[in-house]
Enzyme design. Sequence first.
Site, PDB file in Angstrom:
ATOM      1  CD  GLU A  62      -1.791  -2.378   1.556  1.00  0.00           C
ATOM      2  OE1 GLU A  62      -0.597  -2.650   1.833  1.00  0.00           O
ATOM      3  OE2 GLU A  62      -2.717  -3.208   1.675  1.00  0.00           O
ATOM      4  CG  PHE A 122      -9.547  -9.783  11.461  1.00  0.00           C
ATOM      5  CD1 PHE A 122      -8.297 -10.193  11.900  1.00  0.00           C
ATOM      6  CD2 PHE A 122      -9.802  -9.783  10.097  1.00  0.00           C
ATOM      7  CE1 PHE A 122      -7.322 -10.600  10.996  1.00  0.00           C
ATOM      8  CE2 PHE A 122      -8.829 -10.190   9.189  1.00  0.00           C
ATOM      9  CZ  PHE A 122      -7.594 -10.601   9.647  1.00  0.00           C
ATOM     10  CD  GLN A 123      -7.254  -7.390   7.771  1.00  0.00           C
ATOM     11  OE1 GLN A 123      -8.171  -7.104   7.004  1.00  0.00           O
ATOM     12  NE2 GLN A 123      -6.101  -7.909   7.363  1.00  0.00           N
ATOM     13  CE  LYS A 137     -17.080  -6.626   4.174  1.00  0.00           C
ATOM     14  NZ  LYS A 137     -16.394  -7.877   4.566  1.00  0.00           N
ATOM     15  CG  MET A 141      22.705  12.170   2.770  1.00  0.00           C
ATOM     16  SD  MET A 141      23.896  13.311   2.036  1.00  0.00           S
ATOM     17  CE  MET A 141      22.958  13.993   0.668  1.00  0.00           C
TER      18      MET A 141
END
Lengths: 195, 587
Positions: free
Chosen positions: B64, B126-127, B176, B488
Amino acid sequence: MQRTVATRTIIAHVEDKPGVLNRIASLFRRRGFNIVSLTVGRTAELGVSRLTLVLDADDDTARRIEANLYKLVNVLLVEDVTFAPSVARELALIKVRAGAETRPRVLQICEVFGARVIDLTAHIVTVELTATHDKIDDLVGVLAADGVIEMVRTGVVAMARGERPQIPEPRPALSPHEAHGPDDICESHESQGAA
Amino acid sequence: MEAVMSATGGGGTRRLTGAAILWEALASEGVEVVFGYPGGAIMPAYDAMLAYGDRIRHVLVRHEQGAAHMADGYARASGKVGVALATSGPGATNLVTGIATAMMDSVPTVFITGQVASSLLGSDAFQETDVTGVTLPITKHNYLVTRVDEIAPTIREAFFLARSGRPGPVLVDICKDAQQAIGTWCAPTDPPRLPGYRPSQHAPDELLDRAAYLIDHAERPLVLAGHGVVKSGAGELLRALVEKADVPVASTLLGLGGFPASHPLALGMMGMHGEAWVNHAIQEADLLIALGMRFDDRVTGRLASYAPRARKIHVEIDRSEVNKNVKIDVALLDDVGRVLGALVPRVAARRRARWTARIDELKGDSSVRDIQGLPDQGRLYAAHVIHDLWRLTEGKALVVTDVGQHQMWEAQYYKHDHPRKLLTSGGLGTMGFALPAAIGARFACPDDDIWVIAGDGGFQMTACELSTAAQEGLKINVAIINNGYLGMVRQWQQFFYGGRYAATPMRSPDFVKLAEAHGLSGMHVRRRAEVEGAVRAAQATAGTVVIDFHVEQEDSVYPMVPSGADLTEMIRRPQPNSPLVESAEDP
């Protein structure tokens, strides 16, 4: 431009939506602005809440605080009333040790300050005082000798004198708590489409 | 009611699922591509997406974070709003780095995340993650949508907020059950009403007159051109102003390309790795005209001694940026283009021969140290690779850089003449930005010669998106500046940490084989003579090509103003018998 630090009183009129207080608290935490007190409550306008913020800041910081508050989409209007004619009050509940011997003196002090007794037991007096921040400090200072058991203060609420400033009208709330039918939003669009 | 709805067609009012309303709303905002990754809480939206395949393209990413950078790269390259889609919990938290990147660089983006059903909110389902809480400080605004009828107006507001005023990322978290419920869709006609939102103000005439007076009466003025010049599309107006008033232009990293590098008044980049003459000019200037930039610490060096002789005019759309780091004399709070449009007729036409001669003098001193003038002695220097790339692409490529040494070399040696042709993570400095941002840019600029320039470290952070490029059949040229170190950090260790290389040597995979594993092609380049052939071969190849440039391992970026030092205290490329650190008196 002066850079003197002063105790500022800033009023923010905000949309009454979930999470707005969190956004303001997060802004102050993230930018390192130190809050002395913060009060929140509803107003006479439906959908508008108002916060009174007290904090120590110099002129530049005060301007940046105002500008940052305006970046929050839910903030409708910000007033810095620090140097404007305004009234400010705070409520304190103070629980003091006051047995039979000291009680008359405690009650006399409270009377002088205009504090009201709201509870009394054999050894303890609880008083309330609505006054300026400094006057409450003074009362607590005088009562300290007798033993302040517990104290709670609301923080300052403030209001500028004169007419209320023009506040942009808040949006109709869409949260599940509001009485909005599921089709209300589109009714207006339909009528516009027909016109 | 139902009869009315079925009678009206696509633009009218219809009963749809929340998921379908989401896609209708995205289409009505002009969205043509969405970068995303499916998961449980966003599945209704993905299911509804299939019916919109002819209007909106979906790009399946590999992580993502890649989706967020792709949306960001698309937005930077096009000026339009970029959109990324992810599921709840880990899907949403994986977006966070990309959202913060877009926030720091004011990139118009909308992030849509699925959320658990509204009845489960706050139950550690969940999630479930409190994504609006997590992203509160790194979004311009965010929303939690719990009901189907909030979806369309919220998307409308999100796009309006993302693209107006100072642009930025807006996140919309949609439960949802709201995606599954049936609601009413009607094409929006009016802009959203946001009563507290003040996207910009107007600079009053007296302040514009004051600014013009300061410009007319300055002997050593300098324009500091920032990202705002690019975002506002104000390049032509800037050119009109500086040509009329004869004012040289220094650029921030994100301002590069906003003013043509080949213009005689263009000085180059300022700040920590800016050109030495630019930093000296800033310190000698008597007027700074800052356009859409925010005086970042990488630009100012030590604030107490920054531009001590200069008055400052600050043209800035975000009022909270004024007087944040540097004390401003005249603040013009509006869009850069609008302010320049009002300033051009107000300033007097004049020449400043002494000032331009002084700057030429500063330039002449520095150019002898330029690595471009140094022989390569058979070695491959990153600066040479980038210079050659600039020459071979005629300066016309769309270059997307990652973060680190190669990013600074690109800024120094690839001269951009056009806006939106350098995409880089300036504010957050996000390693792993380049490849996914370039994939996003490909959808904005289908005909551009797109080059990723990345280090071996940063490239590996999001190298999985090679797979996305392969699946989507996208053409990207990738130049890995491979020095075997996190360069760097290694440079800082060399300068400031006694040369102790803690955790900076890095062994990488064979990038050519990695490309080949994705069905793509690659090349190794170890000598300067091979650069041109490799670049030409990459350009002639249809698919994505990875070129692994094996460059000098311990080269450093010069000049360098150490963090918190005065702008004139630069570490310069070592010369025989020259001190490592030079002071202001040196030139």
